[in-house]
Design an enzyme around this catalytic site. Structure first.
Site, PDB file in Angstrom:
ATOM      1  N   ASN A   9      14.471  43.258 -16.703  1.00 29.99           N
ATOM      2  CA  ASN A   9      15.394  44.735 -16.546  1.00 29.99           C
ATOM      3  C   ASN A   9      15.971  44.879 -18.139  1.00 29.99           C
ATOM      4  OD1 ASN A   9      16.771  47.089 -16.459  1.00 29.99           O
ATOM      5  ND2 ASN A   9      18.155  45.914 -15.112  1.00 29.99           N
ATOM      6  N   LYS A  11      17.084  47.638 -19.001  1.00 32.23           N
ATOM      7  CA  LYS A  11      18.360  48.623 -19.344  1.00 32.23           C
ATOM      8  C   LYS A  11      17.823  49.580 -20.322  1.00 32.23           C
ATOM      9  CE  LYS A  11      21.053  44.990 -17.342  1.00 32.23           C
ATOM     10  NZ  LYS A  11      22.412  44.652 -16.818  1.00 32.23           N
ATOM     11  N   HIS A  86      20.344  49.395  -8.353  1.00 28.48           N
ATOM     12  CA  HIS A  86      21.047  48.627  -9.453  1.00 28.48           C
ATOM     13  C   HIS A  86      22.615  49.036  -9.187  1.00 28.48           C
ATOM     14  CE1 HIS A  86      22.139  46.264 -12.924  1.00 28.48           C
ATOM     15  NE2 HIS A  86      21.081  45.697 -12.689  1.00 28.48           N
ATOM     16  N   GLU A  88      24.449  49.069 -11.545  1.00 30.11           N
ATOM     17  CA  GLU A  88      25.178  49.819 -12.728  1.00 30.11           C
ATOM     18  C   GLU A  88      24.747  51.397 -12.133  1.00 30.11           C
ATOM     19  OE1 GLU A  88      22.954  48.144 -16.003  1.00 30.11           O
ATOM     20  OE2 GLU A  88      24.038  46.469 -15.610  1.00 30.11           O
ATOM     21  N   GLU A 155      21.980  40.433  -6.382  1.00 29.11           N
ATOM     22  CA  GLU A 155      22.777  40.343  -7.869  1.00 29.11           C
ATOM     23  C   GLU A 155      24.368  40.405  -7.406  1.00 29.11           C
ATOM     24  OE1 GLU A 155      20.000  41.493 -11.158  1.00 29.11           O
ATOM     25  OE2 GLU A 155      20.941  43.501 -10.356  1.00 29.11           O
ATOM     26  N   GLY A 161      25.540  40.186 -16.322  1.00 34.13           N
ATOM     27  CA  GLY A 161      25.904  40.303 -17.860  1.00 34.13           C
ATOM     28  C   GLY A 161      27.269  39.671 -18.293  1.00 34.13           C
ATOM     29  N   SER A 192      23.172  37.055 -15.000  1.00 31.37           N
ATOM     30  CA  SER A 192      23.241  36.029 -15.987  1.00 31.37           C
ATOM     31  C   SER A 192      22.283  34.779 -16.421  1.00 31.37           C
ATOM     32  CB  SER A 192      24.745  35.304 -16.224  1.00 31.37           C
ATOM     33  OG  SER A 192      25.565  36.547 -16.343  1.00 31.37           O
TER      34      SER A 192
HETATM   35  C1  PEP Z   1      20.570  42.855 -14.266  1.00 33.17           C
HETATM   36  O1  PEP Z   1      21.241  43.980 -14.728  1.00 33.17           O
HETATM   37  O2  PEP Z   1      19.862  43.116 -13.410  1.00 33.17           O
HETATM   38  C2  PEP Z   1      20.915  41.385 -14.765  1.00 33.17           C
HETATM   39  C3  PEP Z   1      20.692  40.394 -13.829  1.00 33.17           C
HETATM   40  O3  PEP Z   1      21.643  41.496 -16.017  1.00 33.17           O
HETATM   41  P1  PEP Z   1      21.874  40.145 -16.733  1.00 33.17           P
HETATM   42  O4  PEP Z   1      20.575  39.001 -16.565  1.00 33.17           O
HETATM   43  O5  PEP Z   1      22.237  40.335 -18.100  1.00 33.17           O
HETATM   44  O6  PEP Z   1      23.089  39.521 -15.925  1.00 33.17           O
END
Ligand code: PEP
Length: 228
Positions: A9, A11, A86, A88, A155, A161, A192
């Site tokens: 992803n 983003k 997601h 976000e 997640e 992040g 992460s």
């Molecule tokens: C995500 O945004 O789906 C994600 C897992 O981000 P990160 O790996 O940066 O934590």
């Protein structure tokens, strides 16, 4: 270890098509695992990679919907996957019924939705509460949807992040729960993930792969992850 599904992803990165093409060109096309790159929608038509996904889409195919990306447009570009729900996007107002519309429309067009679920403002929250929130998100999101055709990405919000991850055992436990209760075949872990911790998640039997944000923007690191 069986082949797993690893989704990048990107983003809102990178900020030029030149950099996006460069990044995609550096990602191994013959990795040990199945890999899907999800660049920003504006780049999708210009990125060359075997499996591409979108980061979101609308639930209508066409019409007066300013700024939206249509699932029919994605289908026309041969996009195979689309991330939906997601955290976000949930944080800026996407709700479970919007998510449900999107899943249904994507399935009509034979694009595989990657439904993100997760919860938690802090790492301390009890497993039981996590399961309650996941249950609410999954029940509403999957209403009248053939769950066997959907990939779910678990997640924990506090892990996205932040450099903090859930334990692989916790991811495994949630994977078992989501598969058994909802008939989902593939449950990914996200939050992460990097080249140092990816292996222990991939080793879990019920973690079907990974959703990777930050580390997917660093070609060398992402290539290590997809070749585990
Ligand atoms: C995500 O945004 O789906 C994600 C897992 O981000 P990160 O790996 O940066 O934590």
């Amino acid at each position: 270890m069986p082949k797993k599904l690893i989704i990048a992803n990107w983003k809102l990165n990178p900020t030029t098509i030149k950099d996006a093409k460069k990044l995609a060109s550096l990602i191994s096309v013959k990795a040990k695992n199945k890999v899907v790159l999800c660049p920003p929608a504006v780049y999708l038509s210009q990125i060359n990679y075997p499996n591409l996904g979108a980061q979101d889409c609308f639930w209508q195919d066409k019409g007066a919907y300013t700024g939206q990306v249509s699932p029919l447009q994605l289908k026309d570009l041969k996009i195979k996957y689309c991330i939906i729900g997601h955290s976000e996007l949930r944080a800026i107002g996407e709700n479970d019924s919007m998510i449900n519309f999107k899943l249904r429309t994507l399935l009509q067009h034979k694009i595989i939705p990657v439904l993100c679920v997760g919860f938690g403002t802090t790492v301390e929250q009890e497993d039981m509460e996590v399961v309650d929130v996941l249950r609410a998100q999954l029940e509403a999101g999957l209403k009248d949807v053939d769950a066997s055709k959907i990939v779910v990405a678990y997640e924990p919000v506090w892990a996205i992040g932040t450099g903090k991850t859930a334990t692989p055992e916790h991811a495994e436990k949630i994977g078992i729960f989501i598969k058994a209760k909802y008939g989902i075949k593939t449950v990914l872990y996200g939050g992460s993930v990097n080249a140092s911790n990816a292996r222990e998640f991939l080793q879990q039997r019920n973690v079907g792969g990974l959703l990777v944000g930050g580390a997917s923007l660093i070609a060398k690191e992402f290539n290590q992850i997809i070749n585990i």
